[in-house]
Design an enzyme around this catalytic site. Structure first.
Site, mmCIF file in Angstrom:
data_model
loop_
_atom_site.group_PDB
_atom_site.id
_atom_site.type_symbol
_atom_site.label_atom_id
_atom_site.label_comp_id
_atom_site.label_asym_id
_atom_site.label_seq_id
_atom_site.Cartn_x
_atom_site.Cartn_y
_atom_site.Cartn_z
ATOM 1 N N ARG A 158 0.810 -1.288 -0.108
ATOM 2 C CA ARG A 158 -0.216 -0.109 0.096
ATOM 3 C C ARG A 158 1.069 1.340 0.107
ATOM 4 N NH1 ARG A 158 -3.800 -1.474 5.143
ATOM 5 N NH2 ARG A 158 -1.692 -2.310 5.559
ATOM 6 N N LYS A 216 2.554 1.790 7.069
ATOM 7 C CA LYS A 216 2.742 0.957 8.202
ATOM 8 C C LYS A 216 4.135 1.698 9.194
ATOM 9 C CE LYS A 216 1.815 -2.651 8.748
ATOM 10 N NZ LYS A 216 0.393 -3.165 9.176
ATOM 11 N N TYR A 225 -0.162 4.273 10.409
ATOM 12 C CA TYR A 225 -0.374 3.154 11.486
ATOM 13 C C TYR A 225 0.920 3.119 12.479
ATOM 14 C CZ TYR A 225 -4.626 1.556 8.899
ATOM 15 O OH TYR A 225 -5.908 1.421 8.376
ATOM 16 N N HIS A 238 1.009 1.479 15.822
ATOM 17 C CA HIS A 238 0.462 0.371 16.702
ATOM 18 C C HIS A 238 1.772 0.246 17.737
ATOM 19 C CE1 HIS A 238 -2.780 -1.351 14.691
ATOM 20 N NE2 HIS A 238 -2.472 -1.222 13.595
ATOM 21 N N GLU A 243 -4.462 4.489 14.163
ATOM 22 C CA GLU A 243 -5.243 3.282 14.688
ATOM 23 C C GLU A 243 -5.924 3.909 15.990
ATOM 24 O OE1 GLU A 243 -2.176 3.081 14.371
ATOM 25 O OE2 GLU A 243 -1.133 2.640 16.231
ATOM 26 N N ILE A 267 -17.884 -4.834 11.865
ATOM 27 C CA ILE A 267 -17.634 -4.445 10.478
ATOM 28 C C ILE A 267 -17.337 -5.598 9.452
ATOM 29 C CG2 ILE A 267 -16.264 -2.934 8.920
ATOM 30 C CD1 ILE A 267 -17.711 -1.389 11.011
ATOM 31 N N VAL A 268 -16.238 -6.477 10.175
ATOM 32 C CA VAL A 268 -15.839 -7.593 9.402
ATOM 33 C C VAL A 268 -16.909 -8.563 9.202
ATOM 34 C CG1 VAL A 268 -14.558 -9.815 9.488
ATOM 35 C CG2 VAL A 268 -13.406 -7.558 10.374
ATOM 36 N N SER A 318 -24.908 -15.157 20.063
ATOM 37 C CA SER A 318 -23.427 -15.980 20.271
ATOM 38 C C SER A 318 -23.280 -16.560 21.787
ATOM 39 C CB SER A 318 -22.321 -15.147 19.971
ATOM 40 O OG SER A 318 -21.202 -15.982 20.192
ATOM 41 N N LEU A 360 -14.119 -8.951 18.209
ATOM 42 C CA LEU A 360 -13.398 -8.062 18.780
ATOM 43 C C LEU A 360 -13.944 -7.709 20.156
ATOM 44 C CD1 LEU A 360 -10.749 -6.428 18.491
ATOM 45 C CD2 LEU A 360 -12.232 -4.544 17.655
ATOM 46 N N VAL A 362 -10.422 -14.292 10.807
ATOM 47 C CA VAL A 362 -9.810 -12.820 10.650
ATOM 48 C C VAL A 362 -9.365 -12.250 11.901
ATOM 49 C CG1 VAL A 362 -10.690 -10.574 9.680
ATOM 50 C CG2 VAL A 362 -11.770 -12.667 8.899
ATOM 51 N N ALA A 363 -9.929 -12.596 12.957
ATOM 52 C CA ALA A 363 -9.451 -12.100 14.363
ATOM 53 C C ALA A 363 -8.065 -12.404 14.908
ATOM 54 C CB ALA A 363 -10.601 -12.291 15.492
ATOM 55 N N ASP A 399 -5.183 -11.395 14.230
ATOM 56 C CA ASP A 399 -4.429 -10.311 14.760
ATOM 57 C C ASP A 399 -4.719 -9.917 16.346
ATOM 58 O OD1 ASP A 399 -6.808 -9.291 14.109
ATOM 59 O OD2 ASP A 399 -5.919 -7.326 13.569
ATOM 60 N N ALA A 443 -2.931 -12.888 9.037
ATOM 61 C CA ALA A 443 -2.862 -11.692 9.744
ATOM 62 C C ALA A 443 -2.992 -10.250 9.285
ATOM 63 C CB ALA A 443 -1.991 -11.624 10.920
HETATM 64 N N1 LIG Z 1 -6.837 -10.569 9.529
HETATM 65 C C1 LIG Z 1 -6.904 -9.257 9.075
HETATM 66 O O1 LIG Z 1 -6.123 -8.907 8.102
HETATM 67 C C2 LIG Z 1 -7.732 -7.945 9.690
HETATM 68 C C3 LIG Z 1 -8.029 -7.216 9.087
HETATM 69 C C4 LIG Z 1 -8.856 -6.186 9.648
HETATM 70 C C5 LIG Z 1 -9.466 -6.691 10.904
HETATM 71 N N2 LIG Z 1 -9.119 -7.498 11.654
HETATM 72 C C6 LIG Z 1 -9.617 -7.986 13.031
HETATM 73 O O2 LIG Z 1 -11.076 -8.682 12.875
HETATM 74 C C7 LIG Z 1 -11.748 -8.482 14.118
HETATM 75 C C8 LIG Z 1 -12.922 -7.896 13.905
HETATM 76 O O3 LIG Z 1 -12.816 -6.508 13.363
HETATM 77 P P1 LIG Z 1 -14.143 -5.584 13.369
HETATM 78 O O4 LIG Z 1 -13.551 -4.423 12.755
HETATM 79 O O5 LIG Z 1 -15.126 -6.341 12.528
HETATM 80 O O6 LIG Z 1 -14.440 -5.383 14.899
HETATM 81 P P2 LIG Z 1 -15.724 -4.652 15.386
HETATM 82 O O7 LIG Z 1 -15.522 -4.086 16.836
HETATM 83 O O8 LIG Z 1 -16.676 -3.939 14.458
HETATM 84 O O9 LIG Z 1 -16.734 -6.205 15.328
HETATM 85 C C9 LIG Z 1 -16.548 -7.115 16.727
HETATM 86 C C10 LIG Z 1 -17.573 -7.676 16.940
HETATM 87 O O10 LIG Z 1 -17.520 -8.956 17.706
HETATM 88 C C11 LIG Z 1 -18.406 -9.031 18.953
HETATM 89 N N3 LIG Z 1 -18.255 -9.957 19.758
HETATM 90 C C12 LIG Z 1 -17.650 -9.717 20.752
HETATM 91 N N4 LIG Z 1 -17.390 -10.906 21.725
HETATM 92 C C13 LIG Z 1 -18.212 -11.531 21.036
HETATM 93 C C14 LIG Z 1 -18.513 -12.972 21.299
HETATM 94 N N5 LIG Z 1 -18.173 -13.839 22.336
HETATM 95 N N6 LIG Z 1 -19.431 -13.660 20.340
HETATM 96 C C15 LIG Z 1 -19.787 -13.046 19.063
HETATM 97 N N7 LIG Z 1 -19.673 -11.795 19.056
HETATM 98 C C16 LIG Z 1 -18.754 -11.336 20.087
HETATM 99 C C17 LIG Z 1 -18.653 -7.451 19.257
HETATM 100 O O11 LIG Z 1 -19.927 -7.517 19.942
HETATM 101 C C18 LIG Z 1 -18.626 -6.809 17.929
HETATM 102 O O12 LIG Z 1 -20.053 -6.688 17.323
HETATM 103 C C19 LIG Z 1 -10.415 -7.649 14.905
HETATM 104 O O13 LIG Z 1 -9.878 -8.552 15.765
HETATM 105 C C20 LIG Z 1 -9.845 -6.890 13.799
HETATM 106 O O14 LIG Z 1 -8.318 -6.819 14.357
HETATM 107 C C21 LIG Z 1 -8.362 -8.356 10.975
#
Ligand SMILES: NC(=O)c1ccc[n+]([C@@H]2O[C@H](COP(=O)([O-])OP(=O)(O)OC[C@H]3O[C@@H](n4cnc5c(N)ncnc54)[C@H](O)[C@@H]3O)[C@@H](O)[C@H]2O)c1
Length: 370
Positions: free
Chosen positions: A15, A74, A93, A95, A117, A177-178, A219, A239, A266-267, A269, A298
Protein backbone atom coordinates in the site's frame (compact mmCIF):
# COMPACT_ATOMS: atom_id res chain seq x y z
CA UNK A 1 3.79 22.65 3.60
CA UNK A 2 6.10 19.99 2.16
CA UNK A 3 4.37 16.60 2.28
CA UNK A 4 6.39 13.42 1.76
CA UNK A 5 5.29 9.93 0.76
CA UNK A 6 7.93 7.23 1.28
CA UNK A 7 7.79 3.72 -0.18
CA UNK A 8 6.72 1.17 2.42
CA UNK A 9 9.59 -1.17 3.21
CA UNK A 10 7.83 -3.68 5.46
CA UNK A 11 7.87 -7.15 3.86
CA UNK A 12 5.00 -7.60 1.40
CA UNK A 13 3.47 -4.20 2.19
CA UNK A 14 2.28 -2.80 -1.13
CA UNK A 15 0.00 0.00 0.00
CA UNK A 16 1.01 3.67 -0.27
CA UNK A 17 0.10 6.69 1.89
CA UNK A 18 -1.30 8.94 -0.86
CA UNK A 19 -2.48 8.31 -4.42
CA UNK A 20 -1.53 10.55 -7.38
CA UNK A 21 -5.06 12.03 -7.30
CA UNK A 22 -4.64 13.02 -3.63
CA UNK A 23 -1.23 14.53 -4.42
CA UNK A 24 -2.80 16.61 -7.19
CA UNK A 25 -5.47 17.91 -4.80
CA UNK A 26 -2.86 18.90 -2.20
CA UNK A 27 -0.68 20.58 -4.82
CA UNK A 28 -3.72 22.59 -6.00
CA UNK A 29 -4.08 23.98 -2.50
CA UNK A 30 -0.48 25.18 -2.43
CA UNK A 31 1.47 22.29 -0.93
CA UNK A 32 4.62 20.66 -2.31
CA UNK A 33 4.56 16.86 -2.70
CA UNK A 34 7.68 14.69 -2.70
CA UNK A 35 7.19 11.01 -3.38
CA UNK A 36 9.82 8.28 -3.12
CA UNK A 37 10.48 6.52 -6.40
CA UNK A 38 8.32 3.38 -6.80
CA UNK A 39 6.26 4.30 -3.69
CA UNK A 40 2.99 3.59 -5.49
CA UNK A 41 4.16 0.72 -7.69
CA UNK A 42 2.70 -2.06 -5.52
CA UNK A 43 -0.72 -0.40 -5.59
CA UNK A 44 -0.62 0.16 -9.33
CA UNK A 45 0.48 3.84 -9.36
CA UNK A 46 3.62 4.61 -11.40
CA UNK A 47 6.18 7.36 -10.78
CA UNK A 48 4.89 8.99 -13.97
CA UNK A 49 1.39 9.25 -12.56
CA UNK A 50 2.75 11.06 -9.49
CA UNK A 51 4.89 13.29 -11.73
CA UNK A 52 1.88 14.13 -13.89
CA UNK A 53 -0.01 15.02 -10.71
CA UNK A 54 2.75 17.55 -9.97
CA UNK A 55 4.75 15.65 -7.35
CA UNK A 56 8.55 15.41 -7.31
CA UNK A 57 10.01 11.92 -7.37
CA UNK A 58 12.98 11.39 -5.05
CA UNK A 59 14.79 8.97 -2.73
CA UNK A 60 13.67 7.98 0.79
CA UNK A 61 16.37 10.10 2.44
CA UNK A 62 15.08 13.20 0.58
CA UNK A 63 11.52 12.53 1.73
CA UNK A 64 12.53 12.42 5.39
CA UNK A 65 15.01 15.32 5.08
CA UNK A 66 12.60 17.73 3.41
CA UNK A 67 9.05 16.83 4.41
CA UNK A 68 7.22 18.64 7.21
CA UNK A 69 4.54 15.94 7.09
CA UNK A 70 5.25 12.31 6.15
CA UNK A 71 2.20 10.23 5.18
CA UNK A 72 2.80 6.48 5.40
CA UNK A 73 0.90 3.23 5.88
CA UNK A 74 2.90 1.03 8.28
CA UNK A 75 5.03 1.85 11.30
CA UNK A 76 8.59 3.01 10.57
CA UNK A 77 11.13 0.20 10.58
CA UNK A 78 14.59 0.33 12.12
CA UNK A 79 16.30 1.65 8.98
CA UNK A 80 13.82 4.54 8.94
CA UNK A 81 14.22 5.54 12.60
CA UNK A 82 17.35 7.61 12.01
CA UNK A 83 15.78 9.43 9.05
CA UNK A 84 12.86 10.79 11.11
CA UNK A 85 13.69 14.14 12.63
CA UNK A 86 12.61 16.52 15.37
CA UNK A 87 9.49 18.54 14.65
CA UNK A 88 8.49 16.39 11.67
CA UNK A 89 4.92 15.04 11.69
CA UNK A 90 4.46 11.35 10.83
CA UNK A 91 0.90 10.19 10.06
CA UNK A 92 0.64 6.38 9.77
CA UNK A 93 -0.38 3.15 11.57
CA UNK A 94 2.13 2.93 14.45
CA UNK A 95 0.64 0.29 16.82
CA UNK A 96 3.10 1.57 19.46
CA UNK A 97 1.82 -0.70 22.23
CA UNK A 98 3.23 -3.71 20.38
CA UNK A 99 6.82 -2.36 20.17
CA UNK A 100 8.93 -0.78 22.88
CA UNK A 101 11.76 -0.35 20.37
CA UNK A 102 9.58 1.71 18.04
CA UNK A 103 8.19 3.76 20.93
CA UNK A 104 11.65 4.57 22.26
CA UNK A 105 12.92 5.39 18.76
CA UNK A 106 10.09 7.83 18.13
CA UNK A 107 10.58 9.44 21.57
CA UNK A 108 14.25 9.89 20.68
CA UNK A 109 13.42 11.34 17.24
CA UNK A 110 11.41 14.24 18.69
CA UNK A 111 8.87 13.82 15.88
CA UNK A 112 5.11 14.30 16.18
CA UNK A 113 3.54 10.85 15.74
CA UNK A 114 -0.16 10.72 14.85
CA UNK A 115 -1.43 7.13 14.71
CA UNK A 116 -4.20 6.10 12.33
CA UNK A 117 -5.40 3.43 14.75
CA UNK A 118 -6.12 5.79 17.64
CA UNK A 119 -7.96 8.50 15.68
CA UNK A 120 -11.37 8.14 17.29
CA UNK A 121 -14.84 9.53 16.69
CA UNK A 122 -17.18 10.72 19.47
CA UNK A 123 -19.14 7.44 19.22
CA UNK A 124 -15.82 5.66 20.02
CA UNK A 125 -15.53 4.17 16.52
CA UNK A 126 -12.09 4.08 14.89
CA UNK A 127 -12.60 5.51 11.39
CA UNK A 128 -9.13 4.67 10.08
CA UNK A 129 -9.47 0.98 10.98
CA UNK A 130 -12.92 0.51 9.43
CA UNK A 131 -11.88 0.24 5.76
CA UNK A 132 -9.37 -2.54 6.45
CA UNK A 133 -12.08 -4.49 8.30
CA UNK A 134 -14.37 -3.99 5.31
CA UNK A 135 -11.70 -5.38 3.00
CA UNK A 136 -10.93 -8.34 5.31
CA UNK A 137 -14.61 -9.19 5.83
CA UNK A 138 -15.31 -9.29 2.10
CA UNK A 139 -12.10 -11.17 1.37
CA UNK A 140 -12.87 -13.78 4.03
CA UNK A 141 -15.73 -15.10 1.90
CA UNK A 142 -13.66 -15.07 -1.30
CA UNK A 143 -10.90 -17.02 0.46
CA UNK A 144 -13.37 -19.36 2.15
CA UNK A 145 -15.02 -20.19 -1.18
CA UNK A 146 -11.62 -20.95 -2.69
CA UNK A 147 -10.47 -23.23 0.15
CA UNK A 148 -13.79 -25.11 0.12
CA UNK A 149 -12.70 -26.48 -3.26
CA UNK A 150 -11.61 -30.12 -3.11
CA UNK A 151 -8.06 -29.61 -4.47
CA UNK A 152 -7.57 -27.11 -1.62
CA UNK A 153 -8.61 -29.79 0.90
CA UNK A 154 -12.09 -28.31 1.40
CA UNK A 155 -15.43 -30.14 1.33
CA UNK A 156 -15.83 -29.53 -2.39
CA UNK A 157 -18.98 -27.49 -1.97
CA UNK A 158 -20.03 -24.42 -3.97
CA UNK A 159 -21.15 -21.58 -1.68
CA UNK A 160 -24.28 -20.82 -3.68
CA UNK A 161 -25.19 -24.40 -4.61
CA UNK A 162 -27.04 -24.82 -7.94
CA UNK A 163 -30.74 -25.37 -8.76
CA UNK A 164 -31.71 -28.64 -7.08
CA UNK A 165 -28.62 -28.71 -4.81
CA UNK A 166 -28.52 -26.82 -1.49
CA UNK A 167 -26.04 -23.98 -0.89
CA UNK A 168 -23.27 -24.05 1.73
CA UNK A 169 -23.78 -23.04 5.36
CA UNK A 170 -21.68 -20.06 6.40
CA UNK A 171 -21.39 -19.24 10.11
CA UNK A 172 -19.96 -15.85 11.07
CA UNK A 173 -18.85 -15.22 14.65
CA UNK A 174 -19.04 -11.47 15.37
CA UNK A 175 -21.39 -9.05 13.63
CA UNK A 176 -19.21 -5.95 13.56
CA UNK A 177 -17.59 -4.44 10.45
CA UNK A 178 -15.80 -7.64 9.37
CA UNK A 179 -18.81 -9.86 10.16
CA UNK A 180 -21.40 -7.70 8.41
CA UNK A 181 -19.24 -7.36 5.28
CA UNK A 182 -18.65 -11.11 5.21
CA UNK A 183 -22.39 -11.77 5.65
CA UNK A 184 -23.24 -9.47 2.77
CA UNK A 185 -20.79 -11.19 0.42
CA UNK A 186 -21.74 -14.74 1.42
CA UNK A 187 -25.45 -13.93 1.12
CA UNK A 188 -24.86 -12.35 -2.28
CA UNK A 189 -23.27 -15.60 -3.46
CA UNK A 190 -26.36 -17.48 -2.33
CA UNK A 191 -25.03 -19.21 0.81
CA UNK A 192 -27.16 -19.85 3.91
CA UNK A 193 -25.63 -17.44 6.40
CA UNK A 194 -25.83 -17.39 10.19
CA UNK A 195 -24.29 -14.35 11.86
CA UNK A 196 -23.72 -14.46 15.62
CA UNK A 197 -22.97 -11.78 18.19
CA UNK A 198 -23.52 -11.02 21.87
CA UNK A 199 -24.72 -7.51 21.00
CA UNK A 200 -28.48 -7.81 20.41
CA UNK A 201 -28.82 -4.21 19.23
CA UNK A 202 -26.36 -5.00 16.46
CA UNK A 203 -28.21 -8.22 15.57
CA UNK A 204 -31.50 -6.28 15.40
CA UNK A 205 -29.92 -3.76 13.00
CA UNK A 206 -28.60 -6.52 10.75
CA UNK A 207 -31.87 -8.43 10.90
CA UNK A 208 -33.57 -5.34 9.41
CA UNK A 209 -31.14 -4.81 6.55
CA UNK A 210 -29.77 -8.23 5.56
CA UNK A 211 -31.38 -10.40 2.89
CA UNK A 212 -33.59 -13.37 3.79
CA UNK A 213 -30.74 -15.89 3.53
CA UNK A 214 -29.04 -14.30 6.57
CA UNK A 215 -30.16 -15.44 10.04
CA UNK A 216 -29.02 -13.64 13.18
CA UNK A 217 -28.27 -15.75 16.25
CA UNK A 218 -27.20 -14.86 19.78
CA UNK A 219 -23.62 -15.99 20.38
CA UNK A 220 -24.05 -18.21 23.45
CA UNK A 221 -21.53 -21.04 23.69
CA UNK A 222 -24.28 -23.64 23.20
CA UNK A 223 -25.50 -21.89 20.03
CA UNK A 224 -21.92 -21.79 18.70
CA UNK A 225 -21.46 -25.50 19.54
CA UNK A 226 -24.56 -26.39 17.49
CA UNK A 227 -23.88 -24.02 14.56
CA UNK A 228 -20.37 -25.31 13.83
CA UNK A 229 -21.63 -28.90 13.39
CA UNK A 230 -23.48 -28.07 10.16
CA UNK A 231 -21.21 -25.27 8.92
CA UNK A 232 -19.15 -25.51 5.73
CA UNK A 233 -17.37 -22.18 6.20
CA UNK A 234 -16.83 -20.46 9.56
CA UNK A 235 -15.53 -16.91 9.76
CA UNK A 236 -14.09 -15.57 13.03
CA UNK A 237 -14.74 -11.81 13.27
CA UNK A 238 -14.78 -11.06 16.99
CA UNK A 239 -13.28 -8.07 18.72
CA UNK A 240 -13.26 -7.22 22.39
CA UNK A 241 -11.55 -3.80 22.44
CA UNK A 242 -8.25 -3.81 24.28
CA UNK A 243 -8.36 -7.56 24.99
CA UNK A 244 -7.47 -10.86 23.40
CA UNK A 245 -10.39 -12.38 21.49
CA UNK A 246 -12.29 -15.05 23.50
CA UNK A 247 -11.97 -18.65 22.25
CA UNK A 248 -15.36 -19.74 20.89
CA UNK A 249 -14.16 -22.80 18.96
CA UNK A 250 -12.00 -25.22 20.93
CA UNK A 251 -9.85 -27.98 19.48
CA UNK A 252 -12.36 -30.51 20.84
CA UNK A 253 -15.10 -28.91 18.73
CA UNK A 254 -13.19 -29.59 15.48
CA UNK A 255 -14.14 -33.27 15.91
CA UNK A 256 -17.84 -32.33 15.73
CA UNK A 257 -17.42 -30.57 12.36
CA UNK A 258 -17.67 -31.98 8.86
CA UNK A 259 -14.25 -32.91 7.38
CA UNK A 260 -13.15 -30.24 4.92
CA UNK A 261 -14.92 -27.42 6.76
CA UNK A 262 -12.99 -24.18 6.29
CA UNK A 263 -12.19 -21.80 9.18
CA UNK A 264 -11.17 -18.24 8.29
CA UNK A 265 -10.15 -16.54 11.54
CA UNK A 266 -9.97 -12.87 10.65
CA UNK A 267 -9.54 -12.03 14.34
CA UNK A 268 -6.13 -13.76 14.28
CA UNK A 269 -4.44 -10.36 14.73
CA UNK A 270 -5.98 -10.21 18.22
CA UNK A 271 -5.11 -13.81 19.01
CA UNK A 272 -8.04 -15.38 17.15
CA UNK A 273 -11.34 -16.80 18.41
CA UNK A 274 -10.46 -20.38 17.41
CA UNK A 275 -8.15 -22.34 19.73
CA UNK A 276 -6.20 -23.94 16.88
CA UNK A 277 -5.62 -20.63 15.10
CA UNK A 278 -2.05 -19.42 14.57
CA UNK A 279 -1.00 -16.55 12.28
CA UNK A 280 -0.17 -17.45 8.68
CA UNK A 281 1.05 -15.47 5.66
CA UNK A 282 -0.21 -14.94 2.11
CA UNK A 283 2.62 -17.22 0.85
CA UNK A 284 1.53 -20.05 3.09
CA UNK A 285 -2.00 -19.16 4.17
CA UNK A 286 -3.54 -22.44 5.34
CA UNK A 287 -2.89 -25.52 7.43
CA UNK A 288 -5.05 -28.46 8.45
CA UNK A 289 -5.93 -29.66 11.95
CA UNK A 290 -8.13 -32.75 12.38
CA UNK A 291 -9.29 -32.49 8.75
CA UNK A 292 -10.41 -28.85 9.17
CA UNK A 293 -8.80 -26.23 6.89
CA UNK A 294 -7.52 -23.15 8.78
CA UNK A 295 -6.87 -19.82 7.01
CA UNK A 296 -5.39 -17.31 9.49
CA UNK A 297 -3.61 -14.55 7.54
CA UNK A 298 -2.99 -11.61 9.86
CA UNK A 299 -2.79 -8.92 7.15
CA UNK A 300 -5.50 -9.93 4.69
CA UNK A 301 -5.86 -6.45 3.06
CA UNK A 302 -2.19 -6.71 1.98
CA UNK A 303 -3.25 -9.08 -0.80
CA UNK A 304 -5.38 -6.44 -2.51
CA UNK A 305 -3.23 -3.30 -2.28
CA UNK A 306 -5.08 -1.41 -5.01
CA UNK A 307 -8.41 -1.66 -3.19
CA UNK A 308 -6.81 -1.29 0.24
CA UNK A 309 -4.84 1.83 -0.68
CA UNK A 310 -7.93 3.53 -2.10
CA UNK A 311 -10.07 2.46 0.87
CA UNK A 312 -7.44 3.65 3.36
CA UNK A 313 -6.63 6.96 1.69
CA UNK A 314 -10.33 7.76 1.26
CA UNK A 315 -10.53 7.98 5.05
CA UNK A 316 -7.05 9.37 5.87
CA UNK A 317 -7.09 12.12 3.24
CA UNK A 318 -9.48 14.54 5.03
CA UNK A 319 -7.18 14.42 8.08
CA UNK A 320 -4.08 14.91 5.89
CA UNK A 321 -5.73 18.04 4.44
CA UNK A 322 -6.41 19.40 7.93
CA UNK A 323 -2.84 18.81 9.12
CA UNK A 324 -1.44 20.28 5.90
CA UNK A 325 -3.56 23.42 5.91
CA UNK A 326 -3.50 24.22 9.63
CA UNK A 327 -0.34 22.57 10.95
CA UNK A 328 -0.63 19.64 13.39
CA UNK A 329 -1.17 21.77 16.51
CA UNK A 330 -4.11 23.81 15.21
CA UNK A 331 -5.58 20.81 13.38
CA UNK A 332 -5.51 18.72 16.58
CA UNK A 333 -6.83 21.57 18.71
CA UNK A 334 -9.80 21.99 16.40
CA UNK A 335 -10.49 18.32 15.77
CA UNK A 336 -10.87 16.04 18.79
CA UNK A 337 -10.76 12.92 16.56
CA UNK A 338 -7.32 13.83 15.26
CA UNK A 339 -6.15 14.93 18.72
CA UNK A 340 -6.77 11.39 19.94
CA UNK A 341 -4.41 10.20 17.21
CA UNK A 342 -1.48 11.99 18.91
CA UNK A 343 0.67 9.30 20.52
CA UNK A 344 4.21 10.66 20.82
CA UNK A 345 4.97 14.38 20.60
CA UNK A 346 8.33 16.15 20.85
CA UNK A 347 9.98 13.28 22.70
CA UNK A 348 7.09 12.52 25.07
CA UNK A 349 4.30 9.95 25.16
CA UNK A 350 0.93 11.71 25.18
CA UNK A 351 -1.29 8.60 24.94
CA UNK A 352 -1.88 7.01 28.32
CA UNK A 353 -2.22 3.36 27.24
CA UNK A 354 1.19 3.50 25.52
CA UNK A 355 2.94 4.93 28.57
CA UNK A 356 1.25 2.25 30.70
CA UNK A 357 2.24 -0.53 28.31
CA UNK A 358 5.94 0.23 28.81
CA UNK A 359 5.88 2.00 32.16
CA UNK A 360 7.31 5.11 30.48
CA UNK A 361 6.52 8.73 31.51
CA UNK A 362 3.27 10.26 30.28
CA UNK A 363 2.75 13.88 29.34
CA UNK A 364 -0.67 15.61 28.99
CA UNK A 365 -1.33 16.26 25.30
CA UNK A 366 -2.70 19.76 26.05
CA UNK A 367 0.77 20.91 27.11
CA UNK A 368 1.98 20.37 23.55
CA UNK A 369 -0.80 22.08 21.68
CA UNK A 370 0.41 25.63 22.41
N1 LIG B 1 -6.73 -10.48 9.60
C1 LIG B 1 -6.82 -9.27 9.09
O1 LIG B 1 -6.19 -8.95 8.09
C2 LIG B 1 -7.74 -8.27 9.72
C3 LIG B 1 -8.11 -7.10 9.03
C4 LIG B 1 -9.03 -6.24 9.63
C5 LIG B 1 -9.54 -6.53 10.90
N2 LIG B 1 -9.13 -7.67 11.56
C6 LIG B 1 -9.65 -8.07 12.88
O2 LIG B 1 -10.98 -8.55 12.76
C7 LIG B 1 -11.60 -8.47 14.03
C8 LIG B 1 -12.99 -7.87 13.90
O3 LIG B 1 -12.85 -6.49 13.53
P1 LIG B 1 -14.14 -5.54 13.36
O4 LIG B 1 -13.65 -4.27 12.76
O5 LIG B 1 -15.24 -6.26 12.70
O6 LIG B 1 -14.53 -5.28 14.89
P2 LIG B 1 -15.95 -4.74 15.40
O7 LIG B 1 -15.68 -4.12 16.74
O8 LIG B 1 -16.64 -3.94 14.36
O9 LIG B 1 -16.80 -6.09 15.61
C9 LIG B 1 -16.48 -7.05 16.56
C10 LIG B 1 -17.77 -7.72 17.00
O10 LIG B 1 -17.45 -8.83 17.84
C11 LIG B 1 -18.52 -8.95 18.74
N3 LIG B 1 -18.21 -9.87 19.83
C12 LIG B 1 -17.47 -9.67 20.94
N4 LIG B 1 -17.46 -10.79 21.69
C13 LIG B 1 -18.23 -11.72 21.04
C14 LIG B 1 -18.61 -13.06 21.30
N5 LIG B 1 -18.21 -13.69 22.40
N6 LIG B 1 -19.40 -13.70 20.38
C15 LIG B 1 -19.80 -13.07 19.26
N7 LIG B 1 -19.48 -11.79 18.98
C16 LIG B 1 -18.70 -11.13 19.85
C17 LIG B 1 -18.78 -7.52 19.17
O11 LIG B 1 -20.04 -7.37 19.80
C18 LIG B 1 -18.68 -6.80 17.82
O12 LIG B 1 -19.95 -6.66 17.20
C19 LIG B 1 -10.63 -7.67 14.90
O13 LIG B 1 -9.88 -8.55 15.69
C20 LIG B 1 -9.75 -6.97 13.90
O14 LIG B 1 -8.49 -6.63 14.45
C21 LIG B 1 -8.22 -8.52 10.98
Amino acid sequence: MIIGVPKEIKTLENRVGLTPAHCADLIKTGHKLIVETKAGEGSGFSDNEYKNAGAQICQASDVYREADLVVKVKEPLETEYALIRKGQTIFTYFHFASSRQLTEAMIKSGAVCISYETVEKSDRSLPLLVPMSEVAGRMAVQKGANYLEKHNHGRGILLGGVPGVPPANVVILGAGIVGANAAKMAAGLGARVTIMDINLTRLRQLDDIMPANVTTLFSSQSNVNEAVKTADLIIGAILVPGAKAPILITREMLKTMKPGTVLVDVAVDQGGCIETCKPTTHENPTYIVDGIVHYCVANMPGAVPFTSTLALTNVTFPYVCQIASKGWQKACKENQELKLGLNVVNGQIVYKKISEAFDLPYSEVEQHLG
